[in-house]
Each structure stands twice: as C-alpha cells, then as structure tokens.
Design an enzyme around this catalytic site. Sequence first.
Site, PDB file in Angstrom:
ATOM      1  N   GLU A 153       0.833  -1.213   0.000  1.00 38.71           N
ATOM      2  CA  GLU A 153       0.000   0.000   0.000  1.00 38.71           C
ATOM      3  C   GLU A 153       0.860   1.252   0.000  1.00 38.71           C
ATOM      4  O   GLU A 153       0.715   2.143   0.844  1.00 38.71           O
ATOM      5  CB  GLU A 153      -0.971  -0.014   1.180  1.00 38.71           C
ATOM      6  CG  GLU A 153      -1.958  -1.148   1.088  1.00 38.71           C
ATOM      7  CD  GLU A 153      -3.110  -1.038   2.085  1.00 38.71           C
ATOM      8  OE1 GLU A 153      -3.136  -0.092   2.894  1.00 38.71           O
ATOM      9  OE2 GLU A 153      -4.001  -1.904   2.041  1.00 38.71           O
TER      10      GLU A 153
ATOM     11  N   GLU B 160      -4.548  -8.930   0.682  1.00 38.38           N
ATOM     12  CA  GLU B 160      -5.224  -8.817   1.979  1.00 38.38           C
ATOM     13  C   GLU B 160      -6.717  -8.946   1.737  1.00 38.38           C
ATOM     14  O   GLU B 160      -7.260  -8.299   0.837  1.00 38.38           O
ATOM     15  CB  GLU B 160      -4.920  -7.473   2.663  1.00 38.38           C
ATOM     16  CG  GLU B 160      -3.476  -7.381   3.128  1.00 38.38           C
ATOM     17  CD  GLU B 160      -3.109  -6.062   3.818  1.00 38.38           C
ATOM     18  OE1 GLU B 160      -3.992  -5.443   4.449  1.00 38.38           O
ATOM     19  OE2 GLU B 160      -1.940  -5.667   3.715  1.00 38.38           O
TER      20      GLU B 160
HETATM   21  C1  GAL Z   1      -4.000  -2.642   5.397  1.00 36.12           C
HETATM   22  C2  GAL Z   1      -2.502  -2.652   5.666  1.00 36.12           C
HETATM   23  C3  GAL Z   1      -2.152  -3.604   6.779  1.00 36.12           C
HETATM   24  C4  GAL Z   1      -3.090  -3.410   7.933  1.00 36.12           C
HETATM   25  C5  GAL Z   1      -4.486  -3.630   7.485  1.00 36.12           C
HETATM   26  C6  GAL Z   1      -5.533  -3.538   8.573  1.00 36.12           C
HETATM   27  O1  GAL Z   1      -4.370  -1.499   4.735  1.00 36.12           O
HETATM   28  O2  GAL Z   1      -1.807  -3.018   4.512  1.00 36.12           O
HETATM   29  O3  GAL Z   1      -0.829  -3.400   7.177  1.00 36.12           O
HETATM   30  O4  GAL Z   1      -2.915  -2.117   8.413  1.00 36.12           O
HETATM   31  O5  GAL Z   1      -4.789  -2.649   6.524  1.00 36.12           O
HETATM   32  O6  GAL Z   1      -6.794  -3.649   8.014  1.00 36.12           O
END
Ligand code: GAL
Length: 826
Positions: free
Chosen positions: A423, A500
Amino acid sequence: MRPFLPFLLLLLLSVARPADAAQPPVRGVENFNKGWKFFLGDEAQAKEAGFNDAGWRSLALPHDWSIEGKFDALNPAKPEGGGLPTGIGWYRKSFSTKAGKGQRVYIEFDGVYQQSEVWLNGQLLGKRPNGYISFRYELTRHLRPNGQANVLAVRVDNSAQPNSRWYSGSGIYRNVRLVTTSAVAVDHWGTFVTTPKVMAEAATVQLQTTIRNAGGKGTKPVRVETLLLDAQGKTVARQATDNVKLTDSTTVLTQTLNLPKPQLWSVQRPYLYRVQTRISQGKTAVDEYTTPLGVRTFEFNAQTGFSLNGQPLKILGVNQHHDLGALGAAFNVRAAERQLEILQRMGCNAIRMSHNPPAPELLDLCDRMGLLVMDEAFDMWQKKKNGKDYHLDFKEWHRRDLQDMVRRDRNHPSIIVWSIGNEIREQFDSTGVRLTRELVATVKRLDKTRPVTSALTEQEPEKNFISQAGVLDILSFNYKHEGYPKLPRSFPGKPFLATEIAAAFETRGHYDLPSDSVRVWPLDGKTKLTTGNADFTASSYDNARPYWGSTHEPAWLAVKRSPFMAGTFVWSGFDYLGEPLPYPWPARSSYFGLIDLAGFPKDAYYLYQSEWTTQPVLHLLPHWNWRPGQPVDVWTYFSQADEVELLLNGKSLGVKKKGADQLHVMWRVPFAAGTLQAVSRKSGKTVLTRTIKTAGPAAKIELTADRSALRADGLDLSFVTVRVLDAQGNLVPDAAQQVKFDLGGPATLAGVDNGYQASLEPFKATERKAYNGQCLAIVQTTEQAGTITLKATAEGLQPASISLKSGATSSASTKNNPATSVAAGN
Ligand code: GAL
C-alpha cells in the site's frame, strides 16, 4: 522428525568440516548469542573497548527490550505501535577468536530494530537504519591477535517515534553469528541455485557461486566442486571446475548439474536437497558451503491462477507480522514453528511476510514444512506513513536493503513471489512509475526466476501509478473484493493475487447478538468510532469489520469464485501487537487475527478450516451460558457432510444444509440451560458430533502442554494452555481468575498471555488473569536436563500441575506428545 531438521541445524550452527591437526576448519559458524551485556539508555563511552560494563545486565540474544516493559498510553510508540517503551539501548560483548593467520572474521546480524551502529574495539564498523534487514561486518582488521579480548558494542536507537504502524520491538531481536573463513571463500549470501529445467527424468540445477578473494592478485587458482545431496545425505550429482582464476576481489562461477529423477518440493511433500560447495587450492580445502535446494516449478496464469509443479493450487494464505505474542519480536524457532503448525492445521498453505523480510529461520521452516511465501521488502517508500518511519532512510538505503533481501532469501524454495511494497503511497502519483521500475529492475537483476508484485489498493488503472509502470508480473490487491470481477478487464493479461482480505475484528470467546447484523467500526474514514463495546471487545460471530474491510465469508467467497485470482492472504493469521483498530487505548493489540495473540483459535479459524482442508470439520458456537429465554444465535461451520442437526437437551431444533452462498448455518434459539449438541451427517451417517454444556461455577484448573518432551538447549518452549473448568469439566466461558504460576526444575517462564487485546498486564510475569476462561504460560528450557513442573493456582479453584521432561531429544511437533495436567493437591 523429518530428515531435514539435522540439516537445518547443521546450517544454523556450523558447516565446519572436522578439523584435523594439519588443517583448521575451513569455515567456522559460531552462534554468537550468548554472553552479552545490556544497558537500557544511552552511554556515549560504551563504544570504547575499555568501558566498564560490569554493572550492566547479562543476557543472551535474541532480545527485545520493549516486550519487557510496561504498557503506557504515553509511550511514544503509541497504542498503534503496541504501547510499550522504545528508546535507546546498548549491547556489548567481550570475546576472543582463534582465527588463524590469513583468516577472515565476520559478524552477522539477522535483524536489529533499528538504526544500529556497531563498533569493534572502539572502531565504527557501520550503521544500518533498517530494522528488518540482515547484515554483516568484517572484523578482521580491527581484531586483537593471539586470543586477546575484543569488545563488540552495538547501539540500537528506536527512540524516534512513531516509526511503525505496528509493534516493532527494540533491540538485537534476531540471531547473531561469528563467521570465520579462509582468505578465499564463498561470499556473503554468495550462492544462487536455480532449476532452469525440470522434467520427470531429470532436472537441470544451476549454481552460481560468488567467490571472495581477500588474498590479492597472487592467489592461486582454485577448484570448485559442487555436490547435490538428497534428503538422506546421499550424493546424487557432482560437478567440479578446475583452475578457477581469482583475479578480482570477487569471481562468479556458474556450474550446471544434471539431477536425475528429481523429487519435487511441494506443499504436501516439501522435499529438500542440499547443495554443497567445496573450494580447494591444490590439496588444501579452503571453504565448504551449503545451500538448500527445493526443485519445483510454478506458474501464475492470468486466467487460471497459480499452479505448483503443473498442478493447480489455490494460494490459501495469511498475513503475519513478525512478533511472537508474549515473546515480542525476540525470535525463537519453536515459537515460529508453533504458529506455522497452528496455521497449517487450518489449511493454510502460504504466508505473506507483511511487510518486511522475516527472520531467516522462519523461511527455513517454510521450506521444511511446505508453506509458500511472499517475501516483502517495504511498507513505505519516499512518502511516509508515520513521521519517523523508514521513508527518512529510503533514499539512501532502499537499493541496498532490497538487494540484501533478495540475495539472502533467493535460495528458499518456499518463496514464490517478491513484493516491493505494501500500500505504497506513490501508487497515487507519477513518482510511483519511476520508483516501481527501479525497484523491479533491482530485484530482476538478482533473480529472474520469481515474479515481482506490490500490494495495491487502487483498482482503477488510470489512477494507479504503480501498475502503470507496467513492470509488475502480478497485480496484488488489498480488500475491495467487490471489484474483483472487473479486474481482468481493467488489467488484461495480468495474473492477480488478493494480498489482503477481510480485516474483520474478533475477540476470542466474545459474542455480540444478533449475529446477523454487521458492526462497521468505524463507518468511514471521517467518522470517529463512538459505538463499540465498553470493554474493548469485538464479536467472534464474524460480524464486526472496519469500513475498508469485510467479514470473512464474503471476502473468501469472492476469492473462491474468481479462478483468475491465484489466491489470497487473510488479514491476519495471528493477532499481533499494535494496530488495535477499531479501539483507542487501552486496546494495544490487533483484533484481526484468526488466532489470538496467545495462540488460541477464534471461531473464524474453523470457517477457513472447513473450506481449506479436506478433513471433516464441525465447529459449534457460541458458549452456552446465557440468560434464560434470551434468543441466542447458534452457528456451525462444517464440511465433509450434507447437513447438521442441532439438539438442545436432547430435543431436535432442526436440520440445516448450507445453500450455495452459505459457509455456516444458524439457528436462533431461546436459551435454556443444559446441553447443546450438533451432529453432522453425510448420506444419513453421522460424521461428527460436538457438544457444549452450560457451565456451572468455576471449580478447577486444567493445564495442557503442546509438547511435554523438550530439548535442554535453553531455547525450546512448551506452550501450556490454562483452562478454567466447572466441577464437571466444562470450560467456564467468562472465567477471569488471576492464575499464579509456580515453576520448578530447569526452566524459566518466557511469557504469559490471555489473548485479550486490552489487557495491560505485563507479558513477563508469573501470573495472568484468565480471559474468557483461558490463559497461557510459555515455559522455556535451560541447558540443564531434568524434570520441569508447572503448577497453576487461583483463588477458589482446585490447582493443577503438569510435568515436562527436558533432555537430549524433544518431541518434534505438537501431535507427538501433548500432556494434560493432573489435579494438584492444595
Ligand atoms: C492494510 C494494511 C495492513 C493493515 C491492514 C488492517 O491497509 O496493509 O498493514 O494495516 O490494513 O486492516
């Protein structure tokens, strides 16, 4: 025990050949973790050899001073960073070496968080800002001869805060080694093994060896012999190159070997070979070096996703930060292995090392256990996420850090993709194009065998400058699963990964009713969370999430239904310290894990287990202690069965089947105390039965050790689960007794925990409050063999005790010999 473990130990501890009188060992690899002195604070004179450190604390590495500290809202790392102290610390170690004339001596650090500076006998060897990168310094020219004492001094500066979006830990938190070589030796991370051609009858193995020559131009040519050894240690291929001239300080040699009938490395059968390189000058051996090798092919396909060795395989992964719960960042092989075992039992086959290179032994474990890995370099580039984070060092150090990650890790068969960032904010402006091209080129110069990706959020091609660079092999996206169907049209011909998904919130054992309404905490980026639970809990029904995330079921279904999506990494596998969204202080660790910080699975763990494994699963939730008449939602996750019947006190509440889009079934039941039972059936035959009873008052303690035969090496761990039970042996679902531990025999308590995200109790303690009926004690062996006893007591409860053996051999894994307590006398 698998045959690979001895090999691993060999790699870690020493690859020296047995010395004969005429010839010293060609390469000495000495574990350098013991005998350090530590001071928390700054001390300008401490770099000097003659500095008096007698008053400093003695300790062994790996060490994380933050985890020893007290939680405090005012700690500069903030709750986002775990709410523990950071600051400056010094380490010193006196030592002498037996290095002979002409030998070179190096100190290797696997990771120091952060801004480390290292001196030998008062001479600065260098600094390394990045807290996750491995590095080495040469000591040779500053060493005092003839066994005289030398002093290494390391200053660690984690005082500039906040510098991380999660808990970092502070200190020399990974292993340190002292390496002694001849003047001619394989360079640091100096081998690169690849398998350009893999067929059933033979594989081509290519070994590129970088030989360092500190002996100058007059150095005699060398012979380089390379052996391929199978898992049993049998030589299966051999290649020798004579007369290699070492005219420069480094020389690169490429050898090609033919490996007949290769055994492939896979997630089911992670077969490992090793490559042994022997360098000699005339009759004198000058170096011997071992490189792991796993033979596998893989492909990311834009339409069909991932395949390993020609077989389609969905990547079923989780994101993991580097902390080990109550142990903090201090690396411990067994603690990491336990995490991976728990994840593999869920059906997980892949780990994303979010968002930084891990301890090298974690990659060894993934090689050995058959886990695929995404190795990731950065969480930010030039644009910051926190005021004092790595963006300040990016310009000067990023090329070196990225190169070092790839050089160190490129021989691990488990790694199937490199990530240059998570990100990254340059995604949103044109600077992203140039930097992406530069970083990808840096990786490709060192490894062309693996694809490169970056975890993105922006799914519109015209707004995403990282994808516009046109050089990522795979496009990876975090969250926004609703957008998946459009991706193949938006980015034609590109393979995809869901780096993610979910980021749902759960507190183990806590349930908010009704279960079918989802709490969105917070609602959007502008609204502060004003709702939430007063006790900083989140519901384990998979019905709480932040606005950018999703509950688990729709997110996983979106991945499952997208054949072009090579797989996913759930955010996250374990809870981790820091990032306690959605709550403010005193919340201080994350709610995202499928497994809590103590290692106890939450309910959603079984959702994935029912989807990701082929074993029959039946998981029944919640607990069965409610108010009479209260409507309670009863869920089951199940697999390998057509239907589940629910019975309350023997009376059927109906049979349910899962519809096409359903991953669980639910009954709304007016609560009546007694016995709740779920029965799963296939073709009318019972597959599994699960029973939960209304618990009476807490009466006794039960202890269960994950392993009861431990190695007396000062490192091995037994994770002992404490459960508070009623007189009949039912878990008391809200039990919160203060449990006190009394440890006897050759062991220490390495940490205690209960998985509650807002507990401000210290992790280094001899007692812990149970949370929702459970807590954990982590027992660590010493180097003395013997019987260890752990006794747990709590007011009003019958105590329990458990006995563990510490000796020369240990049980290899959890399955082998868990132990459960016997009730102890008062
Ligand atoms: C994402 C990020 C992660 C964590 C996650 C929590 O945006 O890449 O490191 O912060 O959100 O939802």
